[in-house]
Design a protein around this motif. Structure first.
Motif, PDB file in Angstrom:
ATOM      1  N   ALA A  88      -5.461   0.777  28.063  1.00 14.36           N
ATOM      2  CA  ALA A  88      -4.243   1.833  27.652  1.00 14.36           C
ATOM      3  C   ALA A  88      -3.125   2.118  27.202  1.00 14.36           C
ATOM      4  CB  ALA A  88      -3.295   2.306  29.658  1.00 14.36           C
ATOM      5  N   LEU A  89      -2.270   1.694  26.117  1.00 15.80           N
ATOM      6  CA  LEU A  89      -1.288   1.001  25.338  1.00 15.80           C
ATOM      7  C   LEU A  89      -2.572   1.644  23.721  1.00 15.80           C
ATOM      8  CD1 LEU A  89      -0.093  -2.174  26.135  1.00 15.80           C
ATOM      9  CD2 LEU A  89       0.892   0.122  26.716  1.00 15.80           C
ATOM     10  N   VAL A  90      -3.446   1.264  23.518  1.00 21.07           N
ATOM     11  CA  VAL A  90      -4.008   1.256  22.199  1.00 21.07           C
ATOM     12  C   VAL A  90      -3.805   3.436  22.321  1.00 21.07           C
ATOM     13  CG1 VAL A  90      -6.221   1.946  21.409  1.00 21.07           C
ATOM     14  CG2 VAL A  90      -5.311  -0.613  22.246  1.00 21.07           C
ATOM     15  N   ALA A  91      -4.557   3.515  23.343  1.00 25.16           N
ATOM     16  CA  ALA A  91      -4.922   5.057  23.989  1.00 25.16           C
ATOM     17  C   ALA A  91      -3.448   6.139  23.423  1.00 25.16           C
ATOM     18  CB  ALA A  91      -5.752   5.399  24.739  1.00 25.16           C
ATOM     19  N   LYS A  92      -1.940   4.649  23.891  1.00 21.43           N
ATOM     20  CA  LYS A  92      -0.913   5.987  24.163  1.00 21.43           C
ATOM     21  C   LYS A  92      -0.055   5.429  22.556  1.00 21.43           C
ATOM     22  CE  LYS A  92       2.600   2.810  25.705  1.00 21.43           C
ATOM     23  NZ  LYS A  92       3.463   3.231  26.930  1.00 21.43           N
ATOM     24  N   HIS A  93      -0.814   5.375  21.269  1.00 18.58           N
ATOM     25  CA  HIS A  93      -0.246   4.075  20.314  1.00 18.58           C
ATOM     26  C   HIS A  93       0.589   3.648  20.053  1.00 18.58           C
ATOM     27  CE1 HIS A  93      -3.604   7.123  18.721  1.00 18.58           C
ATOM     28  NE2 HIS A  93      -3.508   8.025  19.225  1.00 18.58           N
ATOM     29  N   ALA A  94       0.292   2.591  21.137  1.00 14.83           N
ATOM     30  CA  ALA A  94       1.815   1.364  21.245  1.00 14.83           C
ATOM     31  C   ALA A  94       1.196   0.607  19.824  1.00 14.83           C
ATOM     32  CB  ALA A  94       1.369   0.603  22.547  1.00 14.83           C
ATOM     33  N   PRO A  95       2.169   0.404  19.121  1.00 18.45           N
ATOM     34  CA  PRO A  95       2.813  -0.438  17.291  1.00 18.45           C
ATOM     35  C   PRO A  95       1.977  -1.943  18.193  1.00 18.45           C
ATOM     36  CG  PRO A  95       4.764   0.699  18.145  1.00 18.45           C
ATOM     37  CD  PRO A  95       3.515   1.120  19.568  1.00 18.45           C
ATOM     38  N   VAL A  96       2.989  -2.307  19.100  1.00 16.53           N
ATOM     39  CA  VAL A  96       2.865  -3.628  19.244  1.00 16.53           C
ATOM     40  C   VAL A  96       2.250  -3.975  20.512  1.00 16.53           C
ATOM     41  CG1 VAL A  96       5.546  -4.138  19.148  1.00 16.53           C
ATOM     42  CG2 VAL A  96       4.343  -5.848  18.738  1.00 16.53           C
ATOM     43  N   THR A 105      -7.551 -14.013  29.450  1.00 19.76           N
ATOM     44  CA  THR A 105      -7.129 -12.562  29.895  1.00 19.76           C
ATOM     45  C   THR A 105      -6.696 -12.081  28.322  1.00 19.76           C
ATOM     46  OG1 THR A 105      -4.458 -13.025  29.991  1.00 19.76           O
ATOM     47  CG2 THR A 105      -5.959 -12.578  31.323  1.00 19.76           C
ATOM     48  N   CYS A 106      -6.110 -13.472  27.388  1.00 22.43           N
ATOM     49  CA  CYS A 106      -5.906 -13.006  25.937  1.00 22.43           C
ATOM     50  C   CYS A 106      -7.320 -13.001  25.197  1.00 22.43           C
ATOM     51  CB  CYS A 106      -5.019 -14.350  25.761  1.00 22.43           C
ATOM     52  SG  CYS A 106      -4.778 -14.041  23.766  1.00 22.43           S
ATOM     53  N   ASN A 107      -8.209 -13.489  26.031  1.00 16.74           N
ATOM     54  CA  ASN A 107      -9.791 -13.266  24.962  1.00 16.74           C
ATOM     55  C   ASN A 107     -10.549 -12.251  24.783  1.00 16.74           C
ATOM     56  OD1 ASN A 107      -9.134 -15.701  23.356  1.00 16.74           O
ATOM     57  ND2 ASN A 107     -10.477 -17.068  25.065  1.00 16.74           N
ATOM     58  N   ALA A 108     -10.033 -12.264  26.425  1.00 16.44           N
ATOM     59  CA  ALA A 108     -11.008 -10.191  26.512  1.00 16.44           C
ATOM     60  C   ALA A 108     -10.379  -9.270  25.892  1.00 16.44           C
ATOM     61  CB  ALA A 108     -10.760 -10.581  28.335  1.00 16.44           C
ATOM     62  N   VAL A 109      -9.019  -8.987  25.838  1.00 16.21           N
ATOM     63  CA  VAL A 109      -8.000  -8.088  25.074  1.00 16.21           C
ATOM     64  C   VAL A 109      -7.444  -8.314  23.881  1.00 16.21           C
ATOM     65  CG1 VAL A 109      -5.694  -7.386  25.145  1.00 16.21           C
ATOM     66  CG2 VAL A 109      -6.240  -7.839  27.069  1.00 16.21           C
ATOM     67  N   PHE A 110      -7.855  -9.165  23.024  1.00 12.15           N
ATOM     68  CA  PHE A 110      -8.205  -9.981  21.778  1.00 12.15           C
ATOM     69  C   PHE A 110      -9.416  -8.545  20.790  1.00 12.15           C
ATOM     70  CE2 PHE A 110      -9.056 -11.891  17.542  1.00 12.15           C
ATOM     71  CZ  PHE A 110      -7.969 -11.923  17.461  1.00 12.15           C
ATOM     72  N   PRO A 111     -10.679  -8.904  21.102  1.00 11.81           N
ATOM     73  CA  PRO A 111     -11.626  -8.123  20.242  1.00 11.81           C
ATOM     74  C   PRO A 111     -11.309  -6.778  20.148  1.00 11.81           C
ATOM     75  CG  PRO A 111     -12.681  -9.189  21.685  1.00 11.81           C
ATOM     76  CD  PRO A 111     -10.953  -9.065  21.833  1.00 11.81           C
ATOM     77  N   LEU A 112     -10.400  -5.667  21.384  1.00 13.00           N
ATOM     78  CA  LEU A 112      -9.764  -4.309  21.530  1.00 13.00           C
ATOM     79  C   LEU A 112      -8.663  -3.754  20.344  1.00 13.00           C
ATOM     80  CD1 LEU A 112      -9.475  -4.342  24.733  1.00 13.00           C
ATOM     81  CD2 LEU A 112     -10.986  -3.853  24.239  1.00 13.00           C
ATOM     82  N   LEU A 113      -7.846  -4.537  19.928  1.00 16.95           N
ATOM     83  CA  LEU A 113      -6.764  -4.893  18.841  1.00 16.95           C
ATOM     84  C   LEU A 113      -7.229  -5.665  18.043  1.00 16.95           C
ATOM     85  CD1 LEU A 113      -4.145  -6.046  21.434  1.00 16.95           C
ATOM     86  CD2 LEU A 113      -5.269  -3.687  21.073  1.00 16.95           C
ATOM     87  N   VAL A 114      -8.138  -5.248  17.165  1.00 21.53           N
ATOM     88  CA  VAL A 114      -8.632  -5.723  15.958  1.00 21.53           C
ATOM     89  C   VAL A 114      -8.193  -4.776  14.450  1.00 21.53           C
ATOM     90  CG1 VAL A 114     -10.531  -6.697  14.095  1.00 21.53           C
ATOM     91  CG2 VAL A 114     -10.817  -7.381  16.402  1.00 21.53           C
ATOM     92  N   ASP A 115      -8.238  -3.955  14.912  1.00 20.64           N
ATOM     93  CA  ASP A 115      -7.797  -2.959  14.740  1.00 20.64           C
ATOM     94  C   ASP A 115      -5.892  -2.237  14.888  1.00 20.64           C
ATOM     95  OD1 ASP A 115      -9.641  -2.866  12.557  1.00 20.64           O
ATOM     96  OD2 ASP A 115     -11.225  -1.897  14.076  1.00 20.64           O
ATOM     97  N   GLY A 116      -5.713  -3.023  15.406  1.00 23.87           N
ATOM     98  CA  GLY A 116      -4.311  -2.420  15.801  1.00 23.87           C
ATOM     99  C   GLY A 116      -3.944  -1.804  17.232  1.00 23.87           C
TER     100      GLY A 116
END
Length: 120
Positions: A88-96, A105-116
């Protein structure tokens, strides 16, 4: 004549400026942490610490005159929920994004954020 013109321009300029200052929009910093579930104690400490930081930064004038606001989301110590929140945060273009806090939970999320966005 010149004085009246100058006075008229001054009055017109004063009327064009809004009477009340509009509060600057806050910088939203998104946080994913565990407020419930097995890691709730650690998540509560994270949340409490961020609220102290928020209060101190805002009391000092914020960042370039803009207040900060930590927007905290509870992943319930569940990797699937953490992934949903991160998507949801990636979809709304959250910068950080701050968090998640535990390894699962960190390991589950990390692959989603490789490109930001940036995950801290």
């Amino acid at each position: 004549m010149l004085r009246r013109l100058s006075a008229g321009i001054g009055i017109a300029a004063a009327l064009a400026v809004p009477c009340s200052a509009v509060a600057a929009e806050p910088y939203d910093v998104n946080v994913i942490t565990s407020l419930t579930g097995q890691s709730a104690l650690g998540g509560k400490q994270v949340s409490d610490s961020l609220h102290v930081i928020e209060a101190r930064v805002n009391a000092a004038g914020g960042i370039a005159g803009r207040p900060i606001r930590f927007v905290i989301a509870d992943d319930q110590t569940n990797p699937q929920i953490a992934v949903s929140l991160a998507n949801a945060l990636v979809a709304k273009h959250a910068p950080v994004i701050l968090g998640p806090q535990i390894t699962a939970t960190c390991n589950a999320v990390f692959p989603l954020l490789v490109d930001g966005p940036v995950m801290w």
